[in-house]
Design an enzyme around this catalytic site. Structure first.
Site, short mmCIF file in Angstrom:
data_model
loop_
_atom_site.label_atom_id
_atom_site.label_comp_id
_atom_site.label_asym_id
_atom_site.label_seq_id
_atom_site.Cartn_x
_atom_site.Cartn_y
_atom_site.Cartn_z
NE ARG A 243 -4.03 -2.11 1.16
CZ ARG A 243 -4.11 -3.27 1.80
NH1 ARG A 243 -3.55 -3.42 2.96
NH2 ARG A 243 -4.75 -4.28 1.25
CG HIS B 211 -1.37 5.30 1.32
ND1 HIS B 211 -2.21 5.89 2.25
CD2 HIS B 211 -1.98 4.14 0.94
CE1 HIS B 211 -3.28 5.12 2.42
NE2 HIS B 211 -3.15 4.06 1.65
CG ASN C 21 -0.89 8.01 5.11
OD1 ASN C 21 -1.57 7.37 4.32
ND2 ASN C 21 -0.10 9.00 4.70
CG HIS D 157 -8.43 -2.98 -0.57
ND1 HIS D 157 -9.44 -2.04 -0.45
CD2 HIS D 157 -7.28 -2.32 -0.23
CE1 HIS D 157 -8.92 -0.89 -0.09
NE2 HIS D 157 -7.62 -1.04 0.06
#
Length: 328
Positions: free
Chosen positions: A57, A61, A89, A188
């Site tokens: 991830r 981000h 976050n 996911h």
């Protein structure tokens, strides 16, 4: 940075750095780089399987906030609020120590050569491949940023409450298509999320005081037990039925009304994204192919800025700008 400026910045994120990014970038300067990253990621998988989903991830981000420059990894300083405590976050991203371990291993082999931004790209790919997903050739040659911005992250990163329409618009600002959005949401397929992210879906969807009506009843009952009203909202639940295996189960779950996050389930309920969810639920090969294409496109996101190769991914080497790296 104001929200308006942040939105403007989204439009100037370009893949011009694609001219310098290329496969096998370290073939001469650090030929063992990709093997070193893979070795550390294998150790992380054995130690804590969930950590691979966490590391994967980082690419999302990091790249969505001023391009893929490892700004995400910078710790706060007295003069800079970094991105680790940004809304998307804090209490969510984890396993930064895995990147630290990768960097330490690379510094022993070829000090000062491999950027933290490239580590994120390589480690994200390895996280997918080592959990059963596709493997692919990554383009490398990024520099690390000299700063980070919590406000920039807050202005860009979506909430787990986001709907498909919002996500389509957001991804479009990065020249990522609807197909890219759905495929990349398949990240996911592995990992977990907090009860905090779904309490509104379970108990007060859209301010109705009722649960999201698209929930499969049995799945909602399971989540009610996991996340009752008085729960510690940092308790985590699996994002799909096979949380340590990268596969297309995530999409099968969405079709069945078993999406964990609102931002996931909305991909099936929204007409413009539903067809891709259905396709990927039926055809894992098509999902893998689209996911790789999306990850490569996302990895190309850059902004024109100066940078460096950090010796420690958590802090800049100096405040003196470095000329951007060019292709030899």
């Amino acid at each position: 940075m104001s929200p308006l400026f942040s939105l403007f910045l989204l439009h100037i994120i370009v893949s011009a750095a694609g001219a310098q990014l290329r496969p096998h970038y370290y073939s001469e300067s650090c030929p063992k780089a990709e093997a070193v990253v893979r070795h550390v990621m294998k150790k992380a998988l054995i130690r804590e399987p969930r950590s691979l989903a966490s590391v994967m991830r980082f690419q999302f981000h990091d790249c969505f906030v001023n391009g893929c420059d490892a700004s995400l990894l910078l710790d706060d300083t007295p003069t800079m609020l970094g991105e680790k405590l940004a809304l998307a976050n804090i209490n969510s991203l984890r396993s930064y120590e895995v990147v630290d371990e990768v960097k330490e291993a690379l510094e022993k082999v070829c000090p000062g050569i491999v950027s933290c931004a490239d580590i994120i790209i390589m480690a994200s790919k390895d996280a997918v491949a080592l959990t059963g997903g596709p493997d692919w050739e990554v383009k490398l040659g990024r520099l690390d940023s000299l700063s980070a911005s919590q406000e920039a992250s807050d202005n860009v990163m979506p909430s787990p409450r986001a709907n498909a329409s919002f996500l389509i618009d957001l991804f479009g600002k990065f020249n990522l298509s609807v197909k890219d959005l759905v495929a990349l949401s398949g990240s996911h397929s592995i990992g977990q999320a907090r009860c905090f992210s779904i309490m509104f879906r379970l108990y007060n969807q859209s301010g109705t005081g009722r649960p999201d009506p698209v929930f499969d009843p049995k799945f909602r009952g399971k989540l009610n037990k996991l996340c009752p009203l008085n729960v510690d909202q940092n308790v985590t639940g699996d994002l799909d039925a096979t949380p340590v295996v990268f596969d297309n189960q995530y999409f099968k779950d969405l079709v069945a009304g078993r999406g964990f996050l609102n931002s996931d389930q909305t991909l099936f309920t929204f007409p413009e994204t539903r067809a891709f969810v259905q396709l990927f639920s039926r055809d894992q090969h098509e999902f893998f192919k689209a996911f790789v294409e999306g990850m490569i496109k996302m990895g190309d996101l850059q902004v024109e800025q100066q940078g460096e190769v950090r010796r420690n991914c958590r802090v800049v080497n100096s405040r003196h700008p470095v000329t951007p790296r060019t292709c030899l």
